[in-house]
Design an enzyme around this catalytic site. Structure first.
Site, PDB file in Angstrom:
ATOM      1  CE  LYS A 111      43.821  39.735  34.578  1.00  0.00           C
ATOM      2  NZ  LYS A 111      44.327  39.709  35.957  1.00  0.00           N
ATOM      3  N   GLY A 224      31.652  43.434  46.293  1.00  0.00           N
ATOM      4  CA  GLY A 224      31.979  42.320  45.399  1.00  0.00           C
ATOM      5  C   GLY A 224      32.132  41.065  46.238  1.00  0.00           C
ATOM      6  CG  ASN A 227      38.133  33.003  44.638  1.00  0.00           C
ATOM      7  OD1 ASN A 227      39.078  33.643  45.077  1.00  0.00           O
ATOM      8  ND2 ASN A 227      38.090  31.691  44.733  1.00  0.00           N
ATOM      9  CB  ALA A 228      39.062  38.157  45.609  1.00  0.00           C
ATOM     10  N   GLY A 229      36.459  38.332  47.318  1.00  0.00           N
ATOM     11  CA  GLY A 229      35.677  39.026  48.343  1.00  0.00           C
ATOM     12  C   GLY A 229      35.200  38.081  49.440  1.00  0.00           C
TER      13      GLY A 229
HETATM   14  N1  GLU Z   1      43.851  36.685  38.060  1.00  0.00           N
HETATM   15  C1  GLU Z   1      44.609  36.742  39.266  1.00  0.00           C
HETATM   16  C2  GLU Z   1      45.290  38.085  39.399  1.00  0.00           C
HETATM   17  O1  GLU Z   1      44.861  39.067  38.844  1.00  0.00           O
HETATM   18  C3  GLU Z   1      45.551  35.550  39.411  1.00  0.00           C
HETATM   19  C4  GLU Z   1      46.632  35.457  38.386  1.00  0.00           C
HETATM   20  C5  GLU Z   1      47.433  34.172  38.448  1.00  0.00           C
HETATM   21  O2  GLU Z   1      47.244  33.394  39.358  1.00  0.00           O
HETATM   22  O3  GLU Z   1      48.244  33.966  37.532  1.00  0.00           O
HETATM   23  O4  GLU Z   1      46.236  38.241  40.127  1.00  0.00           O
END
Ligand code: GLU
Length: 422
Positions: A111, A224, A227-229
């Site tokens: 990360k 939220g 994108n995800a929400g």
């Molecule tokens: N940031 C996203 C996660 O937390 C995607 C990570 C990725 O696609 O490598 O899962």
């Protein structure tokens, strides 16, 4: 950030270690291997000096944490946020290790993050910061070593700058496989933008099946609306559920008769927030969590469901689109109240799964159809859900403990088979 969103002092890395400890106990993990998993293999801190638009130099701090690569290259997003800390990035990299193991894709966990406030930066400043960060981490990332992706407040634009900078630094040809979540024009995958929300909607479908919840009478609240929400809300609406409460960092909206997600997305696109949406009453960002609903989706940041508000949650299913939104104490309260929590490492694993599909397409210079991507995602997530669900039944533990336990077992097997060297 709004005043109403919980800004907790709980250290996410402590929380991640606590979760690891619990899983270690349940699987009787060897002490030494427990220590291996408790430490990221490498954490890089870079300072990022850039020229701001006013001519002054400002130095930002960025991180890349590489937690474990026993099952494959490190994989995980890069976030831009004022509250990024080294411990947050370390925790998120550990969660990525578990997430990739649960999805059973051949990656480890990584990360990255930069402490900054992207909403207050110009396009030019963002580009200079992104490229300088890419330069700073270029030596430890690579298409077969560590493949970044988007996360909070980053997207295709930033991924394109990183790909371009990396490619220029490493020999001046396009290397799409260095990063995922790219725009389609430079090797992105169809279905990647929707993948986190889509994967989440599949896990909710599976949970609803197990719990005999009828999606056509179910109501949804989403904290939220990034994108995800947004995609999670839209795809649950497509499954027949009614979205009744939605918030973003500035505030929330509520309508017991239902909010049309498409219209709300348009509103947010033009107004920058969900607030002021027609035919809805305004509520606080954290009120959304306590909304009387069937399915609750925390899709913002960490530590939103805590011991203070967990007992006020009335949903039957909590599906975590955000990473780390529920504290350990809150988890116990929700479990006692018979609320099924689909943990982040399972619920939002659709994002990294389609990242994997994007990477495969890039390595083979192939393009898959959107249906192909979505079908494969469905199969993968459905299998992951059933692996976790049966572990949760077998060990009589909540779904998070089951997920961590399953993931730790898979990672430890890989470590053991590979062995330690030197
Ligand atoms: N940031 C996203 C996660 O937390 C995607 C990570 C990725 O696609 O490598 O899962």
């Amino acid at each position: 950030m709004s005043e109403s969103r919980n800004v907790s002092t709980i250290n996410p890395f402590d929380m991640a270690l606590e979760q690891l400890d619990e899983a270690a106990k349940l699987v009787n993990l060897d002490k030494g291997l427990h220590q291996v998993l408790a430490h990221p293999k490498r954490v890089l801190v870079v300072s990022i000096p850039i020229k701001m638009d006013n001519g002054e130099i400002q130095v930002f701090t960025g991180f890349r944490s590489q937690h474990n690569d026993a099952r494959g290259p490190y994989k995980g997003g890069i976030r831009y946020h004022p509250q990024v800390t080294i411990d947050e990035v370390k925790a998120l990299s550990m969660w990525m290790t578990w997430k990739c193991a649960i999805a059973d894709i051949p990656y480890g966990g990584g990360k990255g993050g930069i402490i900054c406030d992207p909403k207050r930066m110009s396009e030019g400043e963002l580009e200079r910061m992104t490229r300088r960060y890419a330069y700073g981490i270029a030596d430890i990332i690579g298409p077969r070593t560590d493949i970044p992706a988007p996360d909070v407040y980053t997207g295709g634009k930033e991924m394109a700058w990183i790909m371009d900078t990396y490619s220029a630094l490493k020999g001046n040809y396009g290397q799409p496989e260095i990063i995922t979540g790219k725009p389609l024009q430079i090797g992105g995958s169809l279905g990647r933008a929707e993948a986190t929300g889509r994967g989440l909607s599949f896990t909710v479908r599976e949970a609803a099946n197990r719990l005999k919840v009828n999606m056509h009478t179910a109501t949804v609240a989403v904290q939220g609306f990034g994108n995800a929400g947004q995609y999670a809300a839209q795809l649950l609406e497509e499954q027949g559920a009614k979205v009744i409460a939605v918030s973003d960092s500035r505030g929330g909206v509520y309508n017991k008769n239902g909010i049309q997600v498409g219209a709300l997305r348009k509103h947010k696109e033009t107004k920058g927030s969900v607030i002021g949406f027609a035919e809805s009453k305004s509520i606080g960002d954290s009120d959304v969590l306590e909304t009387d609903c069937t399915i609750l989706i925390p899709a913002a940041l960490e530590n939103q469901i805590t011991r203070k508000n967990a007992s006020k949650i009335s949903a039957k299913i909590v599906a975590e689109a955000a990473n780390g939104p529920t504290t350990t104490e809150a988890d116990d309260i929700l479990y006692k109240n018979k609320i099924l929590v689909i943990p982040d490492v399972l619920a939002n694993g659709g994002g990294v799964t389609v990242s994997y599909f994007e990477w495969l397409q890039n390595l083979r210079r192939e393009y898959w159809s959107e249906n192909q991507v979505n079908d494969k995602l469905d199969k993968n997530i459905t299998r992951a859900f059933s692996d976790v669900y049966s572990t949760h039944e077998k060990y009589q533990v909540n779904m998070r403990k089951a997920s961590t336990l399953l993931a730790v077992n898979r990672v430890v097997e890989a470590i053991k088979i590979r062995g330690l060297w030197p």
